[in-house]
Design a protein around this motif. Structure first.
Motif, PDB file in Angstrom:
ATOM      1  N   PRO A 113     -15.632   4.513   1.528  1.00 47.52           N
ATOM      2  CA  PRO A 113     -15.075   4.345   0.372  1.00 47.52           C
ATOM      3  C   PRO A 113     -14.201   3.531   0.352  1.00 47.52           C
ATOM      4  O   PRO A 113     -14.980   1.934   1.196  1.00 47.52           O
ATOM      5  N   ALA A 114     -14.288   2.943  -0.887  1.00 44.27           N
ATOM      6  CA  ALA A 114     -13.763   1.828  -1.280  1.00 44.27           C
ATOM      7  C   ALA A 114     -12.697   1.713  -1.239  1.00 44.27           C
ATOM      8  O   ALA A 114     -11.800   0.696  -1.405  1.00 44.27           O
ATOM      9  N   PHE A 115     -11.516   2.795  -0.952  1.00 42.99           N
ATOM     10  CA  PHE A 115     -10.602   2.939  -0.590  1.00 42.99           C
ATOM     11  C   PHE A 115      -9.345   3.573   0.295  1.00 42.99           C
ATOM     12  O   PHE A 115     -10.336   4.981   0.505  1.00 42.99           O
ATOM     13  N   ALA A 116      -8.473   3.966   0.183  1.00 42.66           N
ATOM     14  CA  ALA A 116      -7.890   4.794   1.227  1.00 42.66           C
ATOM     15  C   ALA A 116      -6.153   4.536   0.939  1.00 42.66           C
ATOM     16  O   ALA A 116      -5.537   4.063   0.554  1.00 42.66           O
ATOM     17  N   PRO A 117      -5.751   5.660   1.372  1.00 38.32           N
ATOM     18  CA  PRO A 117      -4.260   5.993   1.336  1.00 38.32           C
ATOM     19  C   PRO A 117      -3.705   5.019   2.211  1.00 38.32           C
ATOM     20  O   PRO A 117      -3.779   4.494   3.666  1.00 38.32           O
ATOM     21  N   LEU A 118      -2.306   4.107   1.206  1.00 36.73           N
ATOM     22  CA  LEU A 118      -2.040   2.966   1.671  1.00 36.73           C
ATOM     23  C   LEU A 118      -0.987   3.331   3.351  1.00 36.73           C
ATOM     24  O   LEU A 118      -1.657   2.622   4.435  1.00 36.73           O
ATOM     25  N   VAL A 119      -0.211   4.149   3.426  1.00 36.85           N
ATOM     26  CA  VAL A 119       0.185   4.021   4.827  1.00 36.85           C
ATOM     27  C   VAL A 119      -0.052   4.446   5.653  1.00 36.85           C
ATOM     28  O   VAL A 119      -0.345   3.851   6.988  1.00 36.85           O
ATOM     29  N   ALA A 167       1.817   9.940  -7.423  1.00 41.35           N
ATOM     30  CA  ALA A 167       2.644   9.118  -6.363  1.00 41.35           C
ATOM     31  C   ALA A 167       2.123   9.159  -5.881  1.00 41.35           C
ATOM     32  O   ALA A 167       2.916   8.214  -5.276  1.00 41.35           O
ATOM     33  N   ARG A 168       0.631   8.946  -4.907  1.00 38.31           N
ATOM     34  CA  ARG A 168       0.133   8.106  -4.154  1.00 38.31           C
ATOM     35  C   ARG A 168      -0.081   6.716  -4.353  1.00 38.31           C
ATOM     36  O   ARG A 168      -1.072   6.852  -5.723  1.00 38.31           O
ATOM     37  N   ARG A 169       0.381   5.957  -3.191  1.00 36.67           N
ATOM     38  CA  ARG A 169      -0.672   4.825  -3.232  1.00 36.67           C
ATOM     39  C   ARG A 169      -1.786   4.175  -2.772  1.00 36.67           C
ATOM     40  O   ARG A 169      -1.358   5.123  -1.236  1.00 36.67           O
ATOM     41  N   PHE A 170      -2.710   3.698  -2.945  1.00 37.79           N
ATOM     42  CA  PHE A 170      -4.222   3.424  -2.004  1.00 37.79           C
ATOM     43  C   PHE A 170      -4.062   2.264  -2.245  1.00 37.79           C
ATOM     44  O   PHE A 170      -3.952   1.117  -3.021  1.00 37.79           O
ATOM     45  N   VAL A 171      -4.795   1.604  -0.702  1.00 37.09           N
ATOM     46  CA  VAL A 171      -5.092   0.512  -1.036  1.00 37.09           C
ATOM     47  C   VAL A 171      -6.747   0.517  -1.185  1.00 37.09           C
ATOM     48  O   VAL A 171      -7.406   1.759  -0.708  1.00 37.09           O
TER      49      VAL A 171
END
Length: 67
Positions: free
Chosen positions: A7-13, A42-46
């Motif tokens: 994966p290139a990204f995942a949930p931030l928190v 509404a979710r932020r991903f990193v």
């Protein structure tokens, strides 16, 4: 043949927490631009590459500021 993509990204928190970074610090790093993030709803991903290279980038910035 199955292809398992990294994966290139995942949930931030959740991802930052797994790396020892608390919620408040994670959002502060994102706000300062030290972590590259984006929203889906509404979710932020990193971006995981951004998280992986964070220690080196912070160290380089600190060294530059100290010089």
């Amino acid at each position: 043949m199955t292809h398992t993509a990294t994966p290139a990204f995942a949930p931030l928190v959740e991802t930052c927490r797994a790396h020892g970074i608390g919620r408040s610090v994670a959002f502060e790093l994102a706000k300062r631009g030290d972590l590259e993030t984006f929203h889906i709803g509404a979710r932020r991903f990193v971006y995981l590459e951004s998280l992986r290279t964070l220690p080196q980038r912070l160290a380089a910035r600190d060294a530059k500021e100290a010089a």
